[in-house]
Design a protein around this motif. Structure first.
Motif, PDB file in Angstrom:
ATOM      1  N   GLY A 127       0.808  -1.211   0.000  1.00 24.23           N
ATOM      2  CA  GLY A 127       0.000   0.000   0.000  1.00 24.23           C
ATOM      3  C   GLY A 127       0.843   1.263   0.000  1.00 24.23           C
ATOM      4  O   GLY A 127       2.078   1.247  -0.096  1.00 24.23           O
ATOM      5  N   MET A 128       0.137   2.371   0.141  1.00 27.51           N
ATOM      6  CA  MET A 128       0.781   3.676  -0.003  1.00 27.51           C
ATOM      7  C   MET A 128       1.638   4.058   1.199  1.00 27.51           C
ATOM      8  O   MET A 128       2.710   4.660   1.032  1.00 27.51           O
ATOM      9  CB  MET A 128      -0.299   4.742  -0.232  1.00 27.51           C
ATOM     10  CG  MET A 128       0.284   6.128  -0.509  1.00 27.51           C
ATOM     11  SD  MET A 128       1.395   6.174  -1.939  1.00 27.51           S
ATOM     12  CE  MET A 128       0.202   5.981  -3.271  1.00 27.51           C
ATOM     13  N   GLN A 129       1.213   3.732   2.416  1.00 28.36           N
ATOM     14  CA  GLN A 129       1.998   4.141   3.584  1.00 28.36           C
ATOM     15  C   GLN A 129       3.370   3.471   3.616  1.00 28.36           C
ATOM     16  O   GLN A 129       4.387   4.165   3.797  1.00 28.36           O
ATOM     17  CB  GLN A 129       1.214   3.841   4.860  1.00 28.36           C
ATOM     18  CG  GLN A 129       1.864   4.413   6.113  1.00 28.36           C
ATOM     19  CD  GLN A 129       0.976   4.232   7.338  1.00 28.36           C
ATOM     20  OE1 GLN A 129      -0.091   3.648   7.258  1.00 28.36           O
ATOM     21  NE2 GLN A 129       1.418   4.740   8.472  1.00 28.36           N
ATOM     22  N   LEU A 271       6.289   4.107  -5.230  1.00 32.12           N
ATOM     23  CA  LEU A 271       5.121   4.989  -5.127  1.00 32.12           C
ATOM     24  C   LEU A 271       4.154   4.760  -6.279  1.00 32.12           C
ATOM     25  O   LEU A 271       2.927   4.752  -6.077  1.00 32.12           O
ATOM     26  CB  LEU A 271       5.584   6.445  -5.103  1.00 32.12           C
ATOM     27  CG  LEU A 271       6.318   6.899  -3.837  1.00 32.12           C
ATOM     28  CD1 LEU A 271       6.856   8.315  -4.007  1.00 32.12           C
ATOM     29  CD2 LEU A 271       5.397   6.826  -2.626  1.00 32.12           C
ATOM     30  N   ALA A 272       4.690   4.558  -7.476  1.00 30.02           N
ATOM     31  CA  ALA A 272       3.811   4.313  -8.617  1.00 30.02           C
ATOM     32  C   ALA A 272       3.080   2.987  -8.482  1.00 30.02           C
ATOM     33  O   ALA A 272       1.919   2.861  -8.889  1.00 30.02           O
ATOM     34  CB  ALA A 272       4.630   4.337  -9.911  1.00 30.02           C
ATOM     35  N   ALA A 325       7.051  -9.280  -0.309  1.00 27.75           N
ATOM     36  CA  ALA A 325       6.444  -8.770   0.928  1.00 27.75           C
ATOM     37  C   ALA A 325       4.932  -8.884   0.941  1.00 27.75           C
ATOM     38  O   ALA A 325       4.315  -8.796   2.006  1.00 27.75           O
ATOM     39  CB  ALA A 325       6.845  -7.313   1.136  1.00 27.75           C
ATOM     40  N   ALA A 326       4.316  -9.079  -0.221  1.00 26.59           N
ATOM     41  CA  ALA A 326       2.859  -9.185  -0.306  1.00 26.59           C
ATOM     42  C   ALA A 326       2.373 -10.617  -0.304  1.00 26.59           C
ATOM     43  O   ALA A 326       1.170 -10.853  -0.438  1.00 26.59           O
ATOM     44  CB  ALA A 326       2.368  -8.490  -1.583  1.00 26.59           C
ATOM     45  N   HIS A 335       4.048  -5.527   6.282  1.00 24.39           N
ATOM     46  CA  HIS A 335       4.054  -4.430   5.319  1.00 24.39           C
ATOM     47  C   HIS A 335       4.924  -3.265   5.770  1.00 24.39           C
ATOM     48  O   HIS A 335       5.578  -2.629   4.942  1.00 24.39           O
ATOM     49  CB  HIS A 335       2.627  -3.948   5.083  1.00 24.39           C
ATOM     50  CG  HIS A 335       1.821  -4.873   4.231  1.00 24.39           C
ATOM     51  ND1 HIS A 335       0.446  -4.770   4.113  1.00 24.39           N
ATOM     52  CD2 HIS A 335       2.181  -5.919   3.459  1.00 24.39           C
ATOM     53  CE1 HIS A 335       0.009  -5.719   3.293  1.00 24.39           C
ATOM     54  NE2 HIS A 335       1.044  -6.429   2.888  1.00 24.39           N
ATOM     55  N   MET A 336       4.926  -3.018   7.075  1.00 24.17           N
ATOM     56  CA  MET A 336       5.689  -1.874   7.576  1.00 24.17           C
ATOM     57  C   MET A 336       7.165  -2.211   7.802  1.00 24.17           C
ATOM     58  O   MET A 336       7.934  -1.318   8.172  1.00 24.17           O
ATOM     59  CB  MET A 336       5.070  -1.373   8.884  1.00 24.17           C
ATOM     60  CG  MET A 336       3.643  -0.882   8.732  1.00 24.17           C
ATOM     61  SD  MET A 336       3.445   0.441   7.517  1.00 24.17           S
ATOM     62  CE  MET A 336       4.299   1.757   8.373  1.00 24.17           C
TER      63      MET A 336
END
Length: 359
Positions: A127-129, A271-272, A325-326, A335-336
């Protein structure tokens, strides 16, 4: 009125040959000759006909079951047909992303829990974060590389620590303080070895550190008294985590300009990839963005136009790290940690090799 007419009247019989309405209170009498010439018992005087005759004995009452059947027939004849039950209103269509509300608490489940209930293994992107944290760490690497090796060491050590912790959690092994500490120590040892040797011996320093840590991990696992399966899981997780931490040290061995170009490309690609686009479109956009950032950043450094190739290679490695990681029920902690560190750690070999080739 003649006797014959009176008999016909009380017998409910029309003198013209038609069946008339029978009086329910009239007593039936026998009008033909009979062998019995004895006197017939007389009924109640209230129901006797006007003239003298010998009436039949009263009829026996109908059976109770037959009376009930007649009552049921009468009830069914006059009972109105039941009204059709109104059709129930259609249930409102619920949002497919949520389960029906309950009174037992929050019944919403995550995508990973739903996939586990359906017997499949989901692939959930960080995700984005996490992508934002990866971009921040990448920019720290890019800026520190332009300053010098010792400045680069600070964000690199942070990258190695997050990589070691994230890999253990990604494999479902938590807490694993000893394994995380051992893998992190391997990465720090590789950093020290790279600072201690000249640039031409950097590959030997990385490979030698990794070999020593594999041997050390084997010795420690032989002393472990856990089951054979647990020891095998711990061995593979520790060796892989240490290898990733050592590989991440490749940023320290690469050309400073190559580190800058590669780190910026990883930031842009990550980011993309986090944008809400279809998977295929997102991958293409990420790679194009990484190549474009390589051209732009390469023009600001000594890399030049070949920076597009370096940026593209770094973007491919970053997407591979995100994909790992996914995988297989990742948690927010995965994820973090792994989602933040693996794109940069995986890009280190490409930054080192391609940077050496084009610089």
């Amino acid at each position: 009125m003649s006797n014959e007419q009176q008999h016909h009247q009380y017998d409910g019989y029309d003198p013209y040959g038609q069946q008339g309405q029978q009086d329910p209170y009239a007593t039936q009498t026998w009008q033909a000759d009979t062998w019995d010439t004895q006197y017939q018992p007389v009924a109640d005087a209230t129901y006797l006909p006007p003239q003298g005759s010998h009436p039949l004995p009263p009829e026996a009452p109908a059976p109770v079951a037959y009376q009930h059947y007649q009552q049921y027939e009468t009830y069914q004849r006059y009972e109105p047909a039941p009204e059709a039950a109104p059709e129930p209103a259609p249930a409102p269509v619920a949002d497919p992303s949520y389960t029906p509300p309950t009174t037992a608490g929050d019944a919403r489940i995550t995508d990973a829990q739903r996939a586990r209930a359906e017997g499949r293994s989901p692939i959930i992107d960080p995700g984005m974060q996490p992508a934002g944290l990866t971009a921040v760490l990448a920019l720290l690497l890019a800026g520190a590389a332009a300053i010098g090796s010792y400045a680069l060491l600070v964000p690199l050590v942070l990258l190695q620590a997050v990589t070691a912790a994230g890999w253990f959690r990604l494999n479902g092994m938590w807490p694993a303080r000893q394994g995380i500490a051992l893998a992190f120590a391997g990465g720090v040892t590789a950093d020290i070895a790279l600072l201690a040797v000249s640039e031409q011996y950097a590959p030997a320093a990385l490979i030698g550190t990794l070999g020593v840590w594999v041997l050390l991990t084997l010795v420690l696992q032989l002393r472990n008294r856990a089951s054979a399966d647990e020891r095998m899981y711990g061995l593979t997780a520790t060796i892989t985590s240490a290898a990733l931490a050592v590989v991440a040290a490749g940023h320290l061995a690469a050309k400073p300009d190559a580190v800058t170009v590669g780190a910026v490309a990883v930031a842009v690609a990550t980011l993309a990839r986090a944008l809400p686009l279809p998977t295929a479109v997102s991958v293409v956009v990420s790679l194009l963005a990484a190549a474009g950032s390589g051209i732009a950043t390469g023009g600001l450094t000594s890399i030049g136009a070949p920076g597009a190739l370096l940026g593209l290679a770094a973007g491919v490695c970053a997407l591979i790290g995100l994909r790992v990681a996914a995988y297989d029920y990742p948690s927010r902690f995965v994820h973090m940690t792994a989602g933040v560190a693996l794109p940069l750690a995986a890009a280190a070999p490409a930054v080192y090799l391609i940077g050496r080739a084009i610089a």
